[in-house]
Scaffold this motif. Sequence first.
Motif, mmCIF file in Angstrom:
data_model
loop_
_atom_site.group_PDB
_atom_site.id
_atom_site.type_symbol
_atom_site.label_atom_id
_atom_site.label_comp_id
_atom_site.label_asym_id
_atom_site.label_seq_id
_atom_site.Cartn_x
_atom_site.Cartn_y
_atom_site.Cartn_z
ATOM 1 N N VAL A 212 0.845 -1.204 0.000
ATOM 2 C CA VAL A 212 0.000 0.000 0.000
ATOM 3 C C VAL A 212 0.874 1.245 0.000
ATOM 4 N N ASP A 213 0.530 2.207 -0.827
ATOM 5 C CA ASP A 213 1.173 3.522 -0.806
ATOM 6 C C ASP A 213 0.700 4.224 0.468
ATOM 7 N N GLU A 214 1.507 4.155 1.519
ATOM 8 C CA GLU A 214 1.064 4.614 2.828
ATOM 9 C C GLU A 214 0.766 6.119 2.874
ATOM 10 N N PRO A 215 1.597 6.992 2.288
ATOM 11 C CA PRO A 215 1.240 8.419 2.278
ATOM 12 C C PRO A 215 -0.090 8.680 1.566
ATOM 13 N N ALA A 216 -0.342 7.966 0.468
ATOM 14 C CA ALA A 216 -1.616 8.138 -0.240
ATOM 15 C C ALA A 216 -2.775 7.657 0.623
ATOM 16 N N LEU A 217 -2.564 6.581 1.379
ATOM 17 C CA LEU A 217 -3.604 6.076 2.274
ATOM 18 C C LEU A 217 -3.900 7.084 3.373
ATOM 19 N N VAL A 218 -2.854 7.636 3.985
ATOM 20 C CA VAL A 218 -3.044 8.631 5.048
ATOM 21 C C VAL A 218 -3.831 9.825 4.519
ATOM 22 N N ALA A 219 -3.442 10.311 3.357
ATOM 23 C CA ALA A 219 -4.117 11.475 2.775
ATOM 24 C C ALA A 219 -5.590 11.173 2.494
ATOM 25 N N ALA A 220 -5.874 9.995 1.938
ATOM 26 C CA ALA A 220 -7.261 9.638 1.621
ATOM 27 C C ALA A 220 -8.120 9.559 2.877
ATOM 28 N N LEU A 221 -7.553 9.017 3.944
ATOM 29 C CA LEU A 221 -8.298 8.912 5.198
ATOM 30 C C LEU A 221 -8.497 10.285 5.840
ATOM 31 N N GLN A 222 -7.447 11.085 5.866
ATOM 32 C CA GLN A 222 -7.551 12.409 6.481
ATOM 33 C C GLN A 222 -8.556 13.302 5.755
ATOM 34 N N GLU A 223 -8.607 13.158 4.441
ATOM 35 C CA GLU A 223 -9.464 14.031 3.633
ATOM 36 C C GLU A 223 -10.856 13.447 3.400
ATOM 37 N N GLY A 224 -11.147 12.300 4.023
ATOM 38 C CA GLY A 224 -12.473 11.702 3.890
ATOM 39 C C GLY A 224 -12.737 11.075 2.548
ATOM 40 N N ARG A 225 -11.662 10.776 1.799
ATOM 41 C CA ARG A 225 -11.830 10.133 0.495
ATOM 42 C C ARG A 225 -11.827 8.615 0.601
ATOM 43 N N LEU A 226 -11.683 8.097 1.815
ATOM 44 C CA LEU A 226 -11.776 6.667 2.108
ATOM 45 C C LEU A 226 -12.485 6.540 3.442
ATOM 46 N N GLY A 227 -13.395 5.557 3.527
ATOM 47 C CA GLY A 227 -14.212 5.437 4.728
ATOM 48 C C GLY A 227 -13.463 4.974 5.959
ATOM 49 N N GLY A 228 -12.483 4.103 5.786
ATOM 50 C CA GLY A 228 -11.742 3.586 6.935
ATOM 51 C C GLY A 228 -10.780 2.505 6.502
#
Length: 331
Positions: A254-270
């Motif tokens: 997993v691209d961890e920075p991309a995952l963090v950004a998606a979670l922080q910005e609400g672009r991923l549910g969890g």
Amino acid sequence: MTNTTGTDPHSSAHPAPPEPGVLQLGPLHPVLEEALASEFSALRLPEDPAEQDRFLARHAEQVRVAVGSGRTGVGTDLMRRLPRLEAVVHFGVGYDGTDAAEAAARGIVMSNTPDVLTDAVADTALALYLDVLRRFSAADRYVRDGLWESAGNFPLSRHASGRRVGVLGLGRIGRAVATRLEALGCEIHYHNRRPATGSGYAYHGSAAELAAAVEVLVVAVPGGPDSAGTVDAGVLAALGPEGFLVNVARGSVVDEPALVAALQEGRLGGAGLDVFADEPRVPAALRELDTVVLLPHVGSATVETRREMAELALRNLRSYLADGTLVTPVA
């Protein structure tokens, strides 16, 4: 009578057999460590780099077999400093700590410990799936912090049964995860490099296509350079703000920075995560998010599984030293 031969009259007539040339890499299961020391008189690679240099200058020529874990394998530099290395025995199903390409080029064989940890890791994936959707860990914190009394009922969570779930990597563990999710009435989709014979599940040609078709993505592919960054920003975008990610594979997938950004910005549910890019360091941003369930890489961490893994690693080592074959070779 005076001994005129210059030898010890009490010594054996036959010289001691040579040491088997086994090297232990990092800490391992106590059963495995004990056998390596008592049965194989294994050398142990120091952790300090300066001590490693001195150790290898003295012992590198002796090493025929290295024994490590999935993460503590034989990297490129170490492999090049072991000129007589013939085999690498891994305690774990993963072997991304070893330079597999260099090993293949040199004819160095490898083993791992498949099957014995399949159920434990699949159980972990199911637990993360249930937790991140139903938010049980968050609800537990809510009660412990006294918020049920002071702030009222805990917010509603998501239904776990009957979801469309994608399994990225339908190998042994992926199939076991799918079986468990089928029991919850879930519709299973998957992506592999090629369709799996007889699976009966819906196949998708890429990770992004799979993510776009499902509500939850479970990552179960092997680690290593071939799978690094497979779950990138595009895959996460395809899952979307109502989607969830569960990772029991390797953090590198997993691209961890991309995952963090998606979670922080609400672009991923969890997300439910058992693995991370730079273990044991976990990004502070992930620790601060209540939509994320974090485990310290405990997918196979049961008493029974770890002992079976140790015993299988030992069977591989004994077999190789006896006749040059491995019980569970890495293809």
